[in-house]
Structure formats: C-alpha cells, structure tokens
Scaffold this motif. Structure first.
Motif, PDB file in Angstrom:
ATOM      1  N   CYS A 108       0.843  -1.197   0.000  1.00 56.38           N
ATOM      2  CA  CYS A 108       0.000   0.000   0.000  1.00 56.38           C
ATOM      3  C   CYS A 108       0.881   1.251   0.000  1.00 56.38           C
ATOM      4  O   CYS A 108       0.644   2.199  -0.756  1.00 56.38           O
ATOM      5  N   TYR A 116      -2.950  -6.373  -4.479  1.00 52.50           N
ATOM      6  CA  TYR A 116      -3.974  -5.851  -3.583  1.00 52.50           C
ATOM      7  C   TYR A 116      -3.549  -4.503  -2.987  1.00 52.50           C
ATOM      8  O   TYR A 116      -4.347  -3.572  -2.907  1.00 52.50           O
ATOM      9  N   LEU A 152      -5.458  -1.104  -3.875  1.00 52.47           N
ATOM     10  CA  LEU A 152      -6.161  -0.319  -2.858  1.00 52.47           C
ATOM     11  C   LEU A 152      -5.781   1.151  -2.929  1.00 52.47           C
ATOM     12  O   LEU A 152      -6.643   2.037  -2.879  1.00 52.47           O
ATOM     13  N   ALA A 206     -10.513  -3.344   1.630  1.00 48.36           N
ATOM     14  CA  ALA A 206      -9.259  -3.608   2.346  1.00 48.36           C
ATOM     15  C   ALA A 206      -9.406  -4.823   3.255  1.00 48.36           C
ATOM     16  O   ALA A 206      -8.541  -5.710   3.281  1.00 48.36           O
ATOM     17  N   SER A 222      -9.718  -7.982   1.041  1.00 48.08           N
ATOM     18  CA  SER A 222      -8.454  -8.410   0.425  1.00 48.08           C
ATOM     19  C   SER A 222      -7.518  -9.013   1.461  1.00 48.08           C
ATOM     20  O   SER A 222      -6.775  -9.956   1.167  1.00 48.08           O
TER      21      SER A 222
END
Length: 504
Positions: free
Chosen positions: A411, A451, A455, A491, A494
């Motif tokens: 992220c 992921y 995100l 979130a 995932s």
C-alpha cells in the motif's frame, strides 16, 4: 457577501494544488530519507547480454544465460527476458547501497511538472485526440440523440447501467489492464448516467472502480499479474484461482455499494455528495436546455464508428502489444472518419475538433504534474531506500503476519510508485525471496503486491484518480467521502483473501 466568503473558505483545493502539496512532501522526503539504490539488470536483445548498472552508475556485462541470473541471485527464468516478458530494469537482491544525498529543492520542484509533461506526452496526445472527437460528436448532436435513445431503452431499469458498465470495465482491468483507456469514456457515459437520474459520482465509480477492482484482482493482466509473477520467478497461473475468486466477489461488493448510493440519490437528489454542482455539471454534459435532435442514420453511423474504435483498441492492446502511440493513431483515423461522415464540412469539423481538444487541456496538465511526483522521488534516489526499509521490516516473520504486513507495505509502495509494471520489476526480485524464508509460496507476494497497489489506486493523487475527477470537475474531497467506506470494506476483504491464500 458573507455567504460567498464562507463558501470560498470551505472550497477544496483543485487537483493541481493537491498534487503540488504531494510534490512538496516528496521533495521534503528527499532531504530526510537517505539516498540509495539497488543495482539494476536489463537484457540487451541486440547483443544478447545482460547489462548490470551498479548504484554508482558503472556498468558491467554478463552473458545472456541462466547461469548469469543464478550468479546474480535473480530467481527468474532466462526465457522471461529473451521473449520480452520482462523488458524493464530489474532490481538485483542484496545490492542496495547508500548514496550521496540528492535533495530536490525549489528549482527541481518547479522543473518536475515540465519534465512530467514531456514524459507523458503519449498519454496527453491520446487525451487531446479523444477530446477532439468528443467535440465533433457533441456539436453534431450525435451524443444528445444517442443518449436520449439509451435513456428511453433503460427507463425503469437504470441500475443495469451500473451493473453492465462496472462488470465490463472490471473484466477489461483483470485481462489487459484497462485503466488509462477509460479516460475516453467519461464524456460519453456521464450524460447517460445523469439522464438516468444519477449523479456524476455514480458514473465515475462505475468506470474508475470497475477498472481499479479489475486491475487489483488481476488474473491475466500482462502489466501486473504476468510481469509480477515473471519477476518473482513463478508462473502467473500460481495463485490465479484466489485472485479470480476475489475478482468476482469484490466486483459484486462494489456494484452493490454503487447501486445503494445511486438509488438513494435517485429518490432524493439532494443526498448527492455533489448536489451543489448539479446544475454546473448538467450544463457541461447533458445540455438540458438543448432540443433533442433526431437520431438520424448519419448520427447513428458516427456513434457506431466511435464504438467500434474501442473494440479495435481492446484487440490491439490485448493481442498486438499496442500502447498509446498505436491507440492515438487509431483514434486520429477514427476522428477523421467521423468528421467526414458528420457532413459539417472541413472548416466546421476542424473548429469543433480543436475546441474539444482545448476542453481537456486541464486534464493533460494534471497528468504531467502527477508524473512529477515520481520524478522527484526517482531523482532524489529515495524509491529504492523505501523498498530496502520495507524488506528489513518483514524479514523472518510468522507467515500470516508476514502476508498482512506485505499488503500494508505494498500500500505504501503503491502510493509512491503507481506504475504496476514499474513496482513489479523493482520490488518482486527483492520481496519474493522473503516468502521463502517464512515458508510461504511466492504467489502470496504477487497477490499482496496487486492488492496493496490496487487499494491505493482508489485514492492516491499520483495515480489516475485526480485526472479522472478533472474530467468531470468533481473535487477530491467529495470523492474521498464517497470511496472511503468502500475502500475499508475492500481492504478487509483483500486481507482475508490474502490470509486464506497464505494459510491454505
């Protein structure tokens, strides 16, 4: 007078201001984060040699053989380089070195957006050509007539627009990385959604979130799943079942979320997050005061040509290795064809084409400034340092905790490195071997990378979201109010999917 002053105080900064704030933040990081770099490896197809560039800038050649990769600790099959699957520079594990700091000061901050415009000229030209075509179609009445016809066809079942658009765009995202290409669809679909009784955010959500969910849960997307898996030294088929399942469920979650918001504002338009912009956006896209022209054969043919262009574009991108040069060429040819069919004449067609392109100058500038953030970080030599710090955090952890922490790390990395292929080749050779140390399959790392970056794509200013919002004149704060609850849901979803993949 007092009301106007209060309104100005409450107004949210434009996309340019938001990006310049992020740009300044990136510049500050170059003063505080140590500079450093990994050695990078590229395959020279001409000489059939590997060229390794050390952190100090010196280069060394290695034979283009598997033994060279094994020697360098790059756990990737030689065929991935020779067949062109990996064409970007790959970071070499264990080669990180601290370098002399290269802080990016005020001059570099001002220069970066200019360089960003140069670096993204291919995307900008695509946007301008699309804008020109939209200008011709708008002035001809083809859009107004077509939208009115579509609105009548979906009357009473308007929610199908959300389902169909989100599903199809998600499918494009998971298969060939449909993202930037959706820029062309906003001027077309925003009026359709607004005529159906929804607001512009519903259209943005269907297109942007369809693309984001599709690319986040990519299955055969060459720019993330395939390149990430190749760089990790595994087959892109590894872990695809988990990502495919996640794709279906996440798309359903997203569609339900959008429909709930859409139906709420259809019943009560004042509940719209952008209700104060309703008249302004309608004036720009819907032309409510304009008499609806007849949907003639000429107008139908113009829209058919435009629609078929997207079919050809999808074919080219997914099977012929097309990118922005080829896509822009395609749409320029389509624009010429539409001008010829329109019957407006050469002079009027050119005027409308130029006016349509001019309407998207602001979007083009947003693209350049967004690229500037990455330039500041790359020139300041801190991107590799952030990656190096991340590897030290996760080394030797419990498998489940490791998987979740990798999601969080990606992220962060996804915020600073919005390019899926760029993040793949930079991080996978470094991160994938860490999975071996905690007893996890490497496909878990590939999923965590997808992921995490996916995100951040929901909100990161350095990605496509500000460009998208600029297309429709919606401010960033309104988008955040809409998307943050869904982002929290996705979130959590995932994280659960990643844990299942890690523990099964």
């Amino acid at each position: 007078m007092t009301t106007e002053v209060k309104k100005k105080k409450r107004s949210f900064p434009t996309a340019y201001t938001v990006l310049f704030i992020v740009l300044i933040f990136a510049s500050i990081l170059t003063y505080t984060v140590p500079a450093g770099s990994y050695a990078k490896l590229v395959y020279d197809d001409g000489s059939q040699m590997f060229v390794v560039t050390s952190p100090d800038g010196s280069t060394k050649e290695y034979p283009g053989a598997q033994a060279s990769l094994d020697e360098l600790g790059v756990k990737v099959d030689i065929n991935k380089f020779t067949d062109g699957s990996i064409y970007k520079a790959v970071a070499i594990p264990g080669t990180y070195e601290e370098l002399e700091s290269k802080p990016q000061g005020p001059f570099e901050i001002i220069k970066a957006p200019i360089q960003g415009l140069y670096d993204t000229v291919d995307i900008i030209m695509f946007v301008f050509i699309i804008g020109g075509i939209i200008g011709v179609l708008n002035s001809s009445g083809a859009f107004d007539a077509g939208f009115a016809s579509l609105s009548r066809a979906t009357k009473g079942r308007e929610y199908l627009l959300i389902v169909i658009v989100t599903f199809l765009i998600s499918l494009g995202g998971t298969t060939f990385g449909l993202a930037e290409e959706t820029i062309a669809l906003y001027p077309i679909l925003v009026p359709v959604f607004m005529i159906a009784g929804y607001d512009a955010i519903v259209c943005i959500a269907a297109l942007y979130m369809g693309s984001s969910i599709g690319t986040m849960f990519s299955t055969v997307n060459p720019f993330s799943s395939v390149m990430g898996s190749n760089a990790a030294g595994i087959s892109f088929m590894d872990g695809m079942w988990f990502r495919g399942t996640g794709l279906v469920l996440a798309t359903i979650i997203t569609i339900v979320y959008i429909i709930r918001y859409a139906e709420k504002i259809k019943k009560n338009p004042s509940a719209s997050l952008i209700y104060d912009q309703k008249a302004e956006i309608e004036a720009k896209f819907v032309h409510v005061n304009r008499e609806i022209p007849e949907f003639t054969l000429r107008r139908k043919l113009m829209l058919l040509i435009f629609s078929l262009a997207f079919v050809v574009m999808i074919w080219g991108v997914s099977t012929q290795d097309w990118w922005f040069m080829e896509m822009t060429t395609l749409f320029l040819a389509v624009g010429i064809g539409i001008c010829a069919v329109s019957g407006m004449g050469e002079k009027k067609s050119v005027e409308n084409f130029v006016a349509g392109s001019a309407d998207l100058v602001g979007v083009a500038l947003t693209i350049g400034v967004a690229r500037a953030v990455n330039l500041i970080m790359d020139n300041g030599l801190i991107s590799d340092t952030i990656l190096y710090g991340a590897t030290n955090i996760v080394s030797g952890m419990n498998g489940g905790i490791f998987a979740i922490l990798m999601l969080l790390i990606f992220c962060v990395l996804g915020f600073f490195i919005p390019s899926s292929s760029g993040l793949a080749v930079l991080s996978m050779p470094i991160m994938a071997p860490l999975a071996d140390t905690v007893g996890l399959p490497r496909d878990v790392i590939v999923s965590a990378y997808q992921y995490g970056q996916g995100l951040m794509a929901f909100i990161t200013p350095t990605g496509l979201i500000l460009v998208t919002l600029s297309m429709v004149d919606v401010t960033y704060d309104k988008w955040l109010k809409f998307i943050m609850p869904l982002m929290g849901i996705i979130a959590g979803f995932s994280a659960v999917m990643l844990l299942v993949q890690a523990l099964v």
